[in-house]
Enzyme design. Structure first.
Site, PDB file in Angstrom:
ATOM      1  CB  SER A 161      -0.848   0.010   1.270  1.00 48.32           C
ATOM      2  OG  SER A 161      -1.401   1.298   1.500  1.00 48.32           O
ATOM      3  CE1 TYR A 174      -4.620  -2.004   4.983  1.00 47.83           C
ATOM      4  CE2 TYR A 174      -3.470   0.066   4.583  1.00 47.83           C
ATOM      5  CZ  TYR A 174      -4.093  -1.078   4.104  1.00 47.83           C
ATOM      6  OH  TYR A 174      -4.176  -1.288   2.742  1.00 47.83           O
TER       7      TYR A 174
HETATM    8  P1  NAD Z   1     -11.337  -6.086  -0.256  1.00 46.65           P
HETATM    9  O1  NAD Z   1     -11.884  -5.964   1.118  1.00 46.65           O
HETATM   10  O2  NAD Z   1     -12.250  -5.982  -1.426  1.00 46.65           O
HETATM   11  O3  NAD Z   1     -10.513  -7.436  -0.414  1.00 46.65           O
HETATM   12  C1  NAD Z   1      -9.766  -7.995   0.633  1.00 46.65           C
HETATM   13  C2  NAD Z   1      -9.851  -9.498   0.478  1.00 46.65           C
HETATM   14  O4  NAD Z   1      -9.050 -10.130   1.486  1.00 46.65           O
HETATM   15  C3  NAD Z   1     -11.290 -10.014   0.659  1.00 46.65           C
HETATM   16  O5  NAD Z   1     -11.529 -11.015  -0.291  1.00 46.65           O
HETATM   17  C4  NAD Z   1     -11.238 -10.598   2.061  1.00 46.65           C
HETATM   18  O6  NAD Z   1     -12.213 -11.616   2.286  1.00 46.65           O
HETATM   19  C5  NAD Z   1      -9.829 -11.154   2.057  1.00 46.65           C
HETATM   20  N1  NAD Z   1      -9.370 -11.518   3.398  1.00 46.65           N
HETATM   21  C6  NAD Z   1      -9.435 -10.795   4.541  1.00 46.65           C
HETATM   22  N2  NAD Z   1      -8.940 -11.516   5.569  1.00 46.65           N
HETATM   23  C7  NAD Z   1      -8.551 -12.711   5.045  1.00 46.65           C
HETATM   24  C8  NAD Z   1      -7.974 -13.872   5.593  1.00 46.65           C
HETATM   25  N3  NAD Z   1      -7.694 -13.966   6.910  1.00 46.65           N
HETATM   26  N4  NAD Z   1      -7.705 -14.919   4.778  1.00 46.65           N
HETATM   27  C9  NAD Z   1      -7.980 -14.868   3.458  1.00 46.65           C
HETATM   28  N5  NAD Z   1      -8.545 -13.783   2.883  1.00 46.65           N
HETATM   29  C10 NAD Z   1      -8.825 -12.727   3.675  1.00 46.65           C
HETATM   30  O7  NAD Z   1     -10.197  -4.961  -0.349  1.00 46.65           O
HETATM   31  P2  NAD Z   1      -9.111  -4.663  -1.483  1.00 46.65           P
HETATM   32  O8  NAD Z   1      -9.033  -3.204  -1.583  1.00 46.65           O
HETATM   33  O9  NAD Z   1      -9.342  -5.464  -2.687  1.00 46.65           O
HETATM   34  O10 NAD Z   1      -7.793  -5.153  -0.722  1.00 46.65           O
HETATM   35  C11 NAD Z   1      -6.869  -6.068  -1.268  1.00 46.65           C
HETATM   36  C12 NAD Z   1      -5.462  -5.724  -0.823  1.00 46.65           C
HETATM   37  O11 NAD Z   1      -5.100  -4.455  -1.372  1.00 46.65           O
HETATM   38  C13 NAD Z   1      -5.282  -5.598   0.687  1.00 46.65           C
HETATM   39  O12 NAD Z   1      -4.041  -6.163   1.072  1.00 46.65           O
HETATM   40  C14 NAD Z   1      -5.256  -4.099   0.908  1.00 46.65           C
HETATM   41  O13 NAD Z   1      -4.539  -3.742   2.059  1.00 46.65           O
HETATM   42  C15 NAD Z   1      -4.569  -3.648  -0.361  1.00 46.65           C
HETATM   43  N6  NAD Z   1      -4.771  -2.236  -0.675  1.00 46.65           N
HETATM   44  C16 NAD Z   1      -5.995  -1.761  -1.049  1.00 46.65           C
HETATM   45  C17 NAD Z   1      -6.130  -0.414  -1.338  1.00 46.65           C
HETATM   46  C18 NAD Z   1      -7.433   0.199  -1.761  1.00 46.65           C
HETATM   47  O14 NAD Z   1      -7.488   1.426  -1.908  1.00 46.65           O
HETATM   48  N7  NAD Z   1      -8.477  -0.549  -1.994  1.00 46.65           N
HETATM   49  C19 NAD Z   1      -5.027   0.434  -1.237  1.00 46.65           C
HETATM   50  C20 NAD Z   1      -3.804  -0.080  -0.842  1.00 46.65           C
HETATM   51  C21 NAD Z   1      -3.687  -1.421  -0.581  1.00 46.65           C
END
Ligand code: NAD
Length: 276
Positions: A161, A174
């Site tokens: 991130s 986080y």
């Molecule tokens: P999201 O909530 O749509 O997806 C997160 C996924 O991780 C979901 O499918 C959830 O069920 C799964 N998950 C959570 N805990 C889990 C576990 N213990 N075991 C297996 N799966 C698990 O959110 P996203 O935005 O798609 O996030 C995906 C990644 O991207 C994350 O690591 C997040 O930190 C990172 N990220 C997202 C953003 C953003 O702006 N959306 C920015 C920076 C980083």
């Protein structure tokens, strides 16, 4: 080009490769699993909740003529991760690409953040990536380089991130987890490069997914967010999926231990564009 076949005018960058994407039933993981499948990889769609959504992703991937299945596992649980990777080796033969994507937030100001909220975020976002990487590395080592498939013995892409470098008040768990991901990624990259195992990270900025719905779902919230993004738009999951695809492919075979920021310029300190 090694390990690359052509499909309807486009190059299938991951032809013959086997990819595991964690947290692949939602958001960035979902888009990435679909993108890797479209690029010719067989894909394991990991999920921890909502099997229906995971099965929909599987169906879409199978539509590209590759293999896919959904696998339920909590990435923070050692036994579940061990089983997930060993089933993948049994069913698909091996693993070539790990996208350690699963993550969550439990936000609170420091004085009201519970120890459980701290642990949960560290265990999923950091320990979960460690466990998945460890199991993938064992299989990369066992198999070694197969030149017709890829120049590398394996590729790990850690979903980080912008908060691996931008401090984030009210989200100390986080931000700490993502800072940890950065150093874990770089250390593993250094440790594993001699074995032709490439470890890198993709660091998204603000991407429109359920994890940050509050930051974009009202016009007011979106306007506030856009002030932080020089490129003037919120990112979509496909922006990240495309970056992961290229990072996993042999096009970036010489890229080792790097973080690719995919953030519309969020890490460019936009507040300094007119001041400072
Ligand atoms: P999201 O909530 O749509 O997806 C997160 C996924 O991780 C979901 O499918 C959830 O069920 C799964 N998950 C959570 N805990 C889990 C576990 N213990 N075991 C297996 N799966 C698990 O959110 P996203 O935005 O798609 O996030 C995906 C990644 O991207 C994350 O690591 C997040 O930190 C990172 N990220 C997202 C953003 C953003 O702006 N959306 C920015 C920076 C980083």
């Amino acid at each position: 080009m090694r390990g690359v076949a052509r499909e309807a005018g486009s190059v299938r960058l991951l032809s013959g490769q086997k990819a595991l994407v964690t947290g692949a039933n939602s958001g960035i993981g979902r888009a990435t699993a679909i993108r890797l499948g479209r690029a010719g990889a067989d894909v394991v769609v990991n999920y921890v909740a909502d099997r229906t959504a995971a099965e929909e992703v599987v169906k879409e991937i199978q539509g590209f003529g590759v293999r896919a299945y959904a696998h339920e596992a909590d990435v923070s649980q050692e036994d579940q991760v061990v089983r997930m990777v060993s089933r993948m080796v049994d069913e698909l033969g091996t693993i070539d690409v790990l996208v350690a994507n699963a993550g969550l937030q439990r936000d609170a100001p420091i004085a009201s953040m519970s120890l459980q909220e701290w642990h949960t975020v560290l265990e999923v976002n950091l320990t979960g990536q460690f466990l998945c990487a460890r199991e993938a590395v064992k299989e990369f080592r066992r198999r070694g380089v197969v030149p017709d498939v890829s120049r590398a013995a394996g590729k790990i892409i850690c979903m980080s991130s912008v908060h691996q470098v931008i401090p984030w008040a009210g989200h100390v768990n986080y931000a700490s987890s993502k800072g940890g991901v950065q150093m874990m990624m770089a250390t593993l990259a250094q440790e594993l490069a001699p074995e032709r195992i490439r470890v890198n990270a993709v660091a998204p900025g603000a991407i429109r997914t359920p994890i940050n719905r509050g930051a974009w779902e009202t016009d007011e919230a979106e306007a506030g967010l856009l002030k932080l993004i020089p490129y003037g738009r919120i990112g979509e999951p496909e922006d990240i999926a495309d970056a992961v695809l290229v990072m996993a492919s042999d096009l970036l075979d010489y890229v080792v231990g790097t973080t690719l920021y995919v953030d519309g310029g969020m890490t460019l300190f936009p507040g300094f564009a007119t001041g400072g």
